[in-house]
Design an enzyme around this catalytic site. Structure first.
Site, PDB file in Angstrom:
ATOM      1  N   LYS A 155      -4.698  -0.205 -12.398  1.00  0.00           N
ATOM      2  CA  LYS A 155      -3.363  -0.108 -13.013  1.00  0.00           C
ATOM      3  C   LYS A 155      -3.504  -0.196 -14.526  1.00  0.00           C
ATOM      4  O   LYS A 155      -4.211  -1.051 -15.054  1.00  0.00           O
ATOM      5  CB  LYS A 155      -2.474  -1.250 -12.513  1.00  0.00           C
ATOM      6  N   SER A 156      -2.821   0.677 -15.222  1.00  0.00           N
ATOM      7  CA  SER A 156      -2.637   0.492 -16.652  1.00  0.00           C
ATOM      8  C   SER A 156      -1.368   1.210 -17.079  1.00  0.00           C
ATOM      9  O   SER A 156      -0.993   2.220 -16.479  1.00  0.00           O
ATOM     10  CB  SER A 156      -3.831   1.022 -17.454  1.00  0.00           C
ATOM     11  N   LYS A 203       4.497   1.953   0.260  1.00  0.00           N
ATOM     12  CA  LYS A 203       4.222   0.938   1.287  1.00  0.00           C
ATOM     13  C   LYS A 203       5.506   0.335   1.845  1.00  0.00           C
ATOM     14  O   LYS A 203       6.465   0.097   1.090  1.00  0.00           O
ATOM     15  CB  LYS A 203       3.359  -0.188   0.686  1.00  0.00           C
ATOM     16  N   TYR A 240       7.510  -2.846  -5.475  1.00  0.00           N
ATOM     17  CA  TYR A 240       7.246  -2.792  -6.926  1.00  0.00           C
ATOM     18  C   TYR A 240       8.513  -2.413  -7.708  1.00  0.00           C
ATOM     19  O   TYR A 240       8.543  -2.518  -8.927  1.00  0.00           O
ATOM     20  CB  TYR A 240       6.128  -1.792  -7.272  1.00  0.00           C
ATOM     21  N   ASP A 248      -0.245   5.260  -6.843  1.00  0.00           N
ATOM     22  CA  ASP A 248      -0.009   4.217  -5.838  1.00  0.00           C
ATOM     23  C   ASP A 248       1.212   3.389  -6.232  1.00  0.00           C
ATOM     24  O   ASP A 248       1.256   2.816  -7.316  1.00  0.00           O
ATOM     25  CB  ASP A 248      -1.232   3.292  -5.752  1.00  0.00           C
ATOM     26  N   LYS A 267      -7.144  14.738   2.044  1.00  0.00           N
ATOM     27  CA  LYS A 267      -8.095  14.181   1.065  1.00  0.00           C
ATOM     28  C   LYS A 267      -7.393  13.278   0.061  1.00  0.00           C
ATOM     29  O   LYS A 267      -6.349  13.649  -0.480  1.00  0.00           O
ATOM     30  CB  LYS A 267      -8.782  15.325   0.323  1.00  0.00           C
ATOM     31  N   GLY A 326      -8.390  15.307   7.991  1.00  0.00           N
ATOM     32  CA  GLY A 326      -8.690  16.401   7.063  1.00  0.00           C
ATOM     33  C   GLY A 326      -7.998  16.272   5.714  1.00  0.00           C
ATOM     34  O   GLY A 326      -8.379  16.948   4.760  1.00  0.00           O
TER      35      GLY A 326
END
Ligand SMILES: NC(=O)c1ccc[n+]([C@@H]2O[C@H](COP(=O)([O-])OP(=O)(O)OC[C@H]3O[C@@H](n4cnc5c(N)ncnc54)[C@H](OP(=O)(O)O)[C@@H]3O)[C@@H](O)[C@H]2O)c1
Length: 326
Positions: A268-269, A81, A52, A47, A15, A13
């Site tokens: 990505k920017s 992640k 990173y 994200d 989103k 459920g």
């Protein structure tokens, strides 16, 4: 402030907004301003990943918005992640806690296993200084991921860079099934079989490198990789022509092509203009003829950039995902 961003719904459920801001290779010095620009433009999905090394800067930017009351936590969708060096059951909780501390959040919306392959070594060392953990066990690892949902540290859990066989095995053993798979997907590598496979299992799909990752291409020269993979979808004559007909940019056409397949995209920017441009994709549609032309650009796994030659050292790992056709 509440902005309606179209979303994909998970089996539980929750989103996921269909456009998110990618932050791979966005350094701590610039990523905060990128997050600000993205939130101003209407993005609600960010994200990142432990590897990173920008979670703390992202956390600072997000918390400015949350503390000022401009945004409520439930309006945001934050993904991070587990690094390959954490791919064992006993490491998951510690790594997620470190990410949450850096992000200054009490939970993430989605926690992904970044790679099917486990590594041994310092998590901030370059891949060449890490060795493979040949004992990676996806099932015990997944149980530790499920425990993060139970503990309230992750709303949903998922996978990245796993193949169909590995996904199926986890789904069969899971008490809490994966909600999402994040994989390389763009007009040259459309991942048709894998997307259909995931949809049949009610696993949503998120496209990384949806623009063909030009920044990554610059860093990793053509010499290291297939020439074919190095072509840029942003300058492909078919993409440029479709964009011209719609009065749009090639990037917007590439993103629309992904979205119209029911796949989420995380371009990505760190450039404010391009961040806005990549979000202005909800007021036009590609027609059947455009879609047919773009579909025909698919080169399959020959166009894979991430995980092919670049990670060839990983190919001897028993869970290396890219030996299978999908
Ligand atoms: N799970 C994984 O293993 C994995 C692997 C790779 C990536 N990812 C995630 O997916 C995200 C996206 O992938 P990516 O960053 O590799 O590639 P991408 O989003 O396909 O491409 C990003 C590159 O395109 C440029 N760009 C952005 N918008 C543009 C536009 N409208 N016109 C022209 N150029 C544009 C960016 O430069 P500027 O910044 O200068 O605009 C940057 O160099 C990552 O940032 C990361 O969050 C995940």
């Amino acid at each position: 402030m509440s902005v309606a961003v179209p979303s994909e719904e998970f089996h539980n459920g929750h989103k996921m907004p269909v456009i998110g801001l990618g932050t791979f290779m966005a350094s701590s010095e610039v990523v905060g301003a990128a997050v600000d620009s993205a939130l101003e433009a209407g993005y609600r999905h960010i994200d990142t990943a432990y590897v990173y090394r920008n979670e703390a800067a992202i956390g600072q930017a997000l918390n400015k918005w949350l503390d000022s009351g401009r945004l409520k936590r439930e309006e945001l969708f934050v993904v991070t992640k587990l690094p390959g060096t954490g791919n064992r059951a006993e490491s998951v909780e510690g790594y997620l806690k470190k990410s949450l501390e850096a992000l200054q959040l009490s939970y993430v919306d989605l926690y992904l296993i970044h790679s099917a392959v486990g590594k041994i070594g310092k998590d901030d060392a370059p891949p060449s200084e890490q060795t493979l953990d040949m004992n990676t066990d996806h099932i015990s690892l997944w149980k530790a991921m499920e425990a993060q949902v139970d503990a309230g540290r992750a709303r949903s859990i998922g996978l990245s860079n796993f193949n169909a066989r590995q996904i199926k095995r986890i789904v069969r053993a899971a008490r809490i099934p994966p909600a999402n798979l994040q994989v390389e997907l763009h007009v040259y590598f459309q991942q048709r079989e894998l997307v259909a496979f995931c949809k049949a299992l009610d696993v949503t799909v998120c496209a990384y490198a949806p623009l063909g990752s030009p920044g990554f291409q610059e860093r990793h020269t053509i010499r290291d990789r297939d020439r074919e993979a190095a072509l840029s979808p942003l300058t492909d004559p078919v993409v440029v022509e479709v964009a011209r007909r719609h009065g749009r940019t090639p990037a917007q056409v590439l993103l629309r092509h992904v979205l119209q397949r029911g796949v989420v995209a995380i371009p990505k920017s760190t450039n404010p203009g391009r961040i806005r441009e990549n979000f202005q994709v909800f007021d036009f549609e590609l027609d059947d003829e455009d879609v047919e032309k773009l579909d025909a650009l698919d080169r399959g796994s020959k166009a894979r950039m991430f995980g092919g030659k670049m990670l060839k050292g990983n190919a001897i790992h028993p869970e290396f995902p890219f030996h299978d056709p999908y």
